[in-house]
Write a protein that holds these residues in place. Sequence first.
Motif, PDB file in Angstrom:
ATOM      1  N   GLU A 194       0.808  -1.015  -0.012  1.00 55.90           N
ATOM      2  CA  GLU A 194      -0.213   0.004   0.000  1.00 55.90           C
ATOM      3  C   GLU A 194       0.706   1.359   0.071  1.00 55.90           C
ATOM      4  O   GLU A 194       0.517   2.223  -0.710  1.00 55.90           O
ATOM      5  CB  GLU A 194      -0.980  -0.206   1.229  1.00 55.90           C
ATOM      6  N   LYS A 195       2.019   1.112   0.664  1.00 60.24           N
ATOM      7  CA  LYS A 195       2.807   2.390   0.939  1.00 60.24           C
ATOM      8  C   LYS A 195       4.184   2.016   0.730  1.00 60.24           C
ATOM      9  O   LYS A 195       4.814   1.100   1.279  1.00 60.24           O
ATOM     10  CB  LYS A 195       2.445   2.850   2.101  1.00 60.24           C
ATOM     11  N   VAL A 196       5.024   3.201   0.203  1.00 61.77           N
ATOM     12  CA  VAL A 196       6.358   2.915   0.293  1.00 61.77           C
ATOM     13  C   VAL A 196       7.158   4.351   0.509  1.00 61.77           C
ATOM     14  O   VAL A 196       6.499   5.398   0.497  1.00 61.77           O
ATOM     15  CB  VAL A 196       6.913   2.393  -1.182  1.00 61.77           C
ATOM     16  N   THR A 197       8.141   4.199   1.351  1.00 59.45           N
ATOM     17  CA  THR A 197       8.937   5.593   1.690  1.00 59.45           C
ATOM     18  C   THR A 197      10.208   5.740   1.255  1.00 59.45           C
ATOM     19  O   THR A 197      10.975   4.555   0.886  1.00 59.45           O
ATOM     20  CB  THR A 197       8.855   5.863   3.071  1.00 59.45           C
ATOM     21  N   ILE A 198      10.751   6.787   0.875  1.00 58.66           N
ATOM     22  CA  ILE A 198      12.034   7.065   0.680  1.00 58.66           C
ATOM     23  C   ILE A 198      12.790   8.137   1.518  1.00 58.66           C
ATOM     24  O   ILE A 198      11.855   9.222   1.487  1.00 58.66           O
ATOM     25  CB  ILE A 198      12.414   7.444  -0.863  1.00 58.66           C
ATOM     26  N   GLN A 199      13.891   7.939   1.984  1.00 59.90           N
ATOM     27  CA  GLN A 199      14.470   8.985   2.788  1.00 59.90           C
ATOM     28  C   GLN A 199      15.724   9.523   2.016  1.00 59.90           C
ATOM     29  O   GLN A 199      16.384   8.596   1.930  1.00 59.90           O
ATOM     30  CB  GLN A 199      14.966   8.445   4.257  1.00 59.90           C
ATOM     31  N   ALA A 200      16.221  10.759   2.180  1.00 62.84           N
ATOM     32  CA  ALA A 200      17.440  11.110   1.741  1.00 62.84           C
ATOM     33  C   ALA A 200      17.755  12.535   2.576  1.00 62.84           C
ATOM     34  O   ALA A 200      17.005  13.435   2.815  1.00 62.84           O
ATOM     35  CB  ALA A 200      17.381  11.571   0.206  1.00 62.84           C
ATOM     36  N   ALA A 201      19.125  12.485   2.704  1.00 66.05           N
ATOM     37  CA  ALA A 201      19.500  13.815   3.260  1.00 66.05           C
ATOM     38  C   ALA A 201      19.042  14.978   2.490  1.00 66.05           C
ATOM     39  O   ALA A 201      18.872  14.972   1.307  1.00 66.05           O
ATOM     40  CB  ALA A 201      20.933  13.789   3.358  1.00 66.05           C
ATOM     41  N   THR A 202      18.483  16.159   3.287  1.00 64.95           N
ATOM     42  CA  THR A 202      18.081  17.051   2.548  1.00 64.95           C
ATOM     43  C   THR A 202      18.705  17.729   1.645  1.00 64.95           C
ATOM     44  O   THR A 202      18.349  18.322   0.692  1.00 64.95           O
ATOM     45  CB  THR A 202      17.516  18.243   3.527  1.00 64.95           C
ATOM     46  N   GLU A 203      20.222  17.764   1.803  1.00 65.77           N
ATOM     47  CA  GLU A 203      21.004  18.431   1.003  1.00 65.77           C
ATOM     48  C   GLU A 203      21.488  17.597  -0.245  1.00 65.77           C
ATOM     49  O   GLU A 203      22.338  18.088  -0.992  1.00 65.77           O
ATOM     50  CB  GLU A 203      22.521  18.970   1.518  1.00 65.77           C
ATOM     51  N   ASN A 204      21.063  16.298  -0.290  1.00 69.52           N
ATOM     52  CA  ASN A 204      21.506  15.518  -1.253  1.00 69.52           C
ATOM     53  C   ASN A 204      20.423  15.587  -2.614  1.00 69.52           C
ATOM     54  O   ASN A 204      19.318  15.018  -2.696  1.00 69.52           O
ATOM     55  CB  ASN A 204      21.209  13.853  -0.715  1.00 69.52           C
ATOM     56  N   TYR A 205      20.409  16.597  -3.149  1.00 66.45           N
ATOM     57  CA  TYR A 205      19.282  16.932  -4.266  1.00 66.45           C
ATOM     58  C   TYR A 205      19.227  15.978  -5.284  1.00 66.45           C
ATOM     59  O   TYR A 205      18.190  15.675  -5.945  1.00 66.45           O
ATOM     60  CB  TYR A 205      19.755  18.268  -4.769  1.00 66.45           C
ATOM     61  N   LYS A 206      20.291  15.107  -5.572  1.00 63.70           N
ATOM     62  CA  LYS A 206      20.285  14.025  -6.667  1.00 63.70           C
ATOM     63  C   LYS A 206      19.303  12.996  -6.069  1.00 63.70           C
ATOM     64  O   LYS A 206      18.701  12.355  -7.030  1.00 63.70           O
ATOM     65  CB  LYS A 206      21.668  13.540  -6.963  1.00 63.70           C
TER      66      LYS A 206
END
Length: 191
Positions: free
Chosen positions: A131-143
């Motif tokens: 039903e759901k998937v998340t992705i986390q990335a450092a706020t400064e990691n724009y790529k």
Amino acid sequence: MQTIQRIAINEDTYLKQLELADAEELFLLTDSNRENLMEWLPWLNYTKKVEDSRQFIQSTIHQYNDNRGINYGIWYQGRLAGTVGVHTVDWINKKTSIGYWLGAQFQGKGLMTEAVATYLDVLIFGSWDLEKVTIQAATENYKSRSIPERLGFQLEGILRRNEFLYDHYVDHATYSLLKEEWLGWKTDKKS
């Protein structure tokens, strides 16, 4: 959990479940990209020799055998370019989170966006019916942040000091995507 050993993305690119035979190539890719990967990924100090990559792959095989998800290598023109996989699958709540990385020499070709989209379509919202998937990335990691942004994910918020990277903490942007949003996004893209 249903698995697919190899998933075609396009004529040059496919996903293949990581195998122990991939350890040397995975280590060489990691080692040759060590400096740029250390900017955003916390595990480089634990990957110093081929055996470390072999142990990582073995852990992904155990993860698969325990019905907790699959990690794939991203293969481009016959070469390992990076990885994409889930951290674990929460079958009760039908959700998961994705992690990924790509060698610098393979960036800028749209490979990761296509790899994540394929992973979402075939596995997460396809055969696994989550039903759901998340992705986390450092706020400064724009790529890295551009991947969920291109694929219709919603920014849920910022987790402050969420990860320790060698000598400092970084905040993480947390994105999520629901199955119905993915299906709608795909329909809109075809229109």
